[in-house]
Design an enzyme around this catalytic site. Structure first.
Site, PDB file in Angstrom:
ATOM      1  N   GLU A   1     -31.299 -52.531  48.237  1.00  0.00           N
ATOM      2  CA  GLU A   1     -31.939 -52.563  49.577  1.00  0.00           C
ATOM      3  C   GLU A   1     -32.937 -53.828  49.701  1.00  0.00           C
ATOM      4  O   GLU A   1     -32.944 -54.460  50.757  1.00  0.00           O
ATOM      5  CB  GLU A   1     -32.668 -51.281  50.082  1.00  0.00           C
ATOM      6  CG  GLU A   1     -31.861 -50.117  50.223  1.00  0.00           C
ATOM      7  CD  GLU A   1     -31.850 -49.630  48.645  1.00  0.00           C
ATOM      8  OE1 GLU A   1     -31.748 -49.886  47.696  1.00  0.00           O
ATOM      9  OE2 GLU A   1     -31.806 -48.203  48.771  1.00  0.00           O
TER      10      GLU A   1
ATOM     11  N   HIS B   1     -34.347 -53.715  43.777  1.00  0.00           N
ATOM     12  CA  HIS B   1     -33.202 -52.679  44.306  1.00  0.00           C
ATOM     13  C   HIS B   1     -32.226 -53.291  45.274  1.00  0.00           C
ATOM     14  O   HIS B   1     -32.806 -54.350  45.917  1.00  0.00           O
ATOM     15  CB  HIS B   1     -34.064 -51.369  44.834  1.00  0.00           C
ATOM     16  CG  HIS B   1     -34.172 -50.174  44.033  1.00  0.00           C
ATOM     17  ND1 HIS B   1     -34.961 -49.070  44.433  1.00  0.00           N
ATOM     18  CD2 HIS B   1     -33.889 -50.149  42.701  1.00  0.00           C
ATOM     19  CE1 HIS B   1     -34.903 -48.371  43.143  1.00  0.00           C
ATOM     20  NE2 HIS B   1     -34.158 -48.967  42.374  1.00  0.00           N
TER      21      HIS B   1
ATOM     22  N   CYS C   1     -34.628 -44.881  47.595  1.00  0.00           N
ATOM     23  CA  CYS C   1     -35.689 -44.427  47.133  1.00  0.00           C
ATOM     24  C   CYS C   1     -36.955 -44.565  48.293  1.00  0.00           C
ATOM     25  O   CYS C   1     -36.741 -45.309  49.119  1.00  0.00           O
ATOM     26  CB  CYS C   1     -35.967 -45.219  45.713  1.00  0.00           C
ATOM     27  SG  CYS C   1     -36.682 -46.550  46.100  1.00  0.00           S
TER      28      CYS C   1
ATOM     29  N   CYS D   1     -37.915 -48.229  48.935  1.00  0.00           N
ATOM     30  CA  CYS D   1     -37.000 -48.938  49.851  1.00  0.00           C
ATOM     31  C   CYS D   1     -36.873 -48.333  51.274  1.00  0.00           C
ATOM     32  O   CYS D   1     -37.098 -49.197  52.043  1.00  0.00           O
ATOM     33  CB  CYS D   1     -35.706 -48.796  49.178  1.00  0.00           C
ATOM     34  SG  CYS D   1     -35.504 -49.771  47.790  1.00  0.00           S
TER      35      CYS D   1
END
Lengths: 135, 135
Positions: free
Chosen positions: A52, A50, A80, A83
């Site tokens: 992040e 992801h 999410c 993260c």
């Protein structure tokens, strides 16, 4: 517009090249960008990639530390839970996000079951922390 | 003892060499180990380097996929929320852990604040999913 969100949006657009959901993240320390990342889950076929996480890893490399105290993160999409917890463990205190998630995690956590090895694992951990405290 | 927990304990011991909290993880698919990892947070000075994340990434590389359907994970210590959510998103259905965590996440999630860039980010996402549905 906030200049860090502008940079996060630039990052998000990079995800489109590899058919990844366009999300970008920027980590700021003392007014300077020390980490940037975009979603590369499809490109890398890797669950952890992801935006992040990619930005956090760049920031850790830059700071040579896994704590990112005093940093802020700017994300184009609300993080999410994976993260958010990585961000929290890195001690980042503030998350700025542009778009909100409509479905805030409908992903069901897997079943957990305690199995054998409890004693052996606990001993390893206890000995480790005992040595740490001794130092 | 279960042979996968034995392997997870072997992994955990590797963390001790770099003064990392000793935790190990093993990912199993069709009775075979496709991912193994130990905690390397201190060694790598990287927030993401928990045993489970290291094991997940190895399994993704092996399967060339970010979904790990049909896999199970064996961990020497009950996973933290970052790892549990990564495991969930990878669609792993079952987590076996040896030692339980006593403090199941006292880490406080950081503050979140919606900022500018909402429209731009939403447009990026909408266009992406619209194109996807069109295909």
């Amino acid at each position: 517009m906030n200049k860090f969100i502008v940079e996060a949006l630039k990052e998000a657009k990079k995800s489109l090249k590899t058919d990844d959901v366009p999300v970008g993240a920027i980590i700021v320390y003392n007014g300077k960008i020390i980490g940037r990342g975009h979603n590369t889950r499809e490109k890398q076929k890797m669950i952890t990639r992801h935006a992040e996480i990619n930005a956090l890893e760049q920031a850790c490399k830059k700071k040579k530390d896994w704590y990112l105290n005093g940093c802020e993160i700017y994300v184009t999409l609300e993080p999410c839970p994976m993260c958010m917890n990585a961000i929290a463990q890195a001690r980042i205190k503030k998350v700025y996000y542009a778009a909100a998630r409509d479905k805030i995690e409908h992903i069901k956590l897997p079943l957990k079951e305690q199995c054998c090895g409890k004693k052996e694992s606990q001993e390893l951990l206890h000995d480790f922390f005992k040595t740490k405290r001794g130092k």
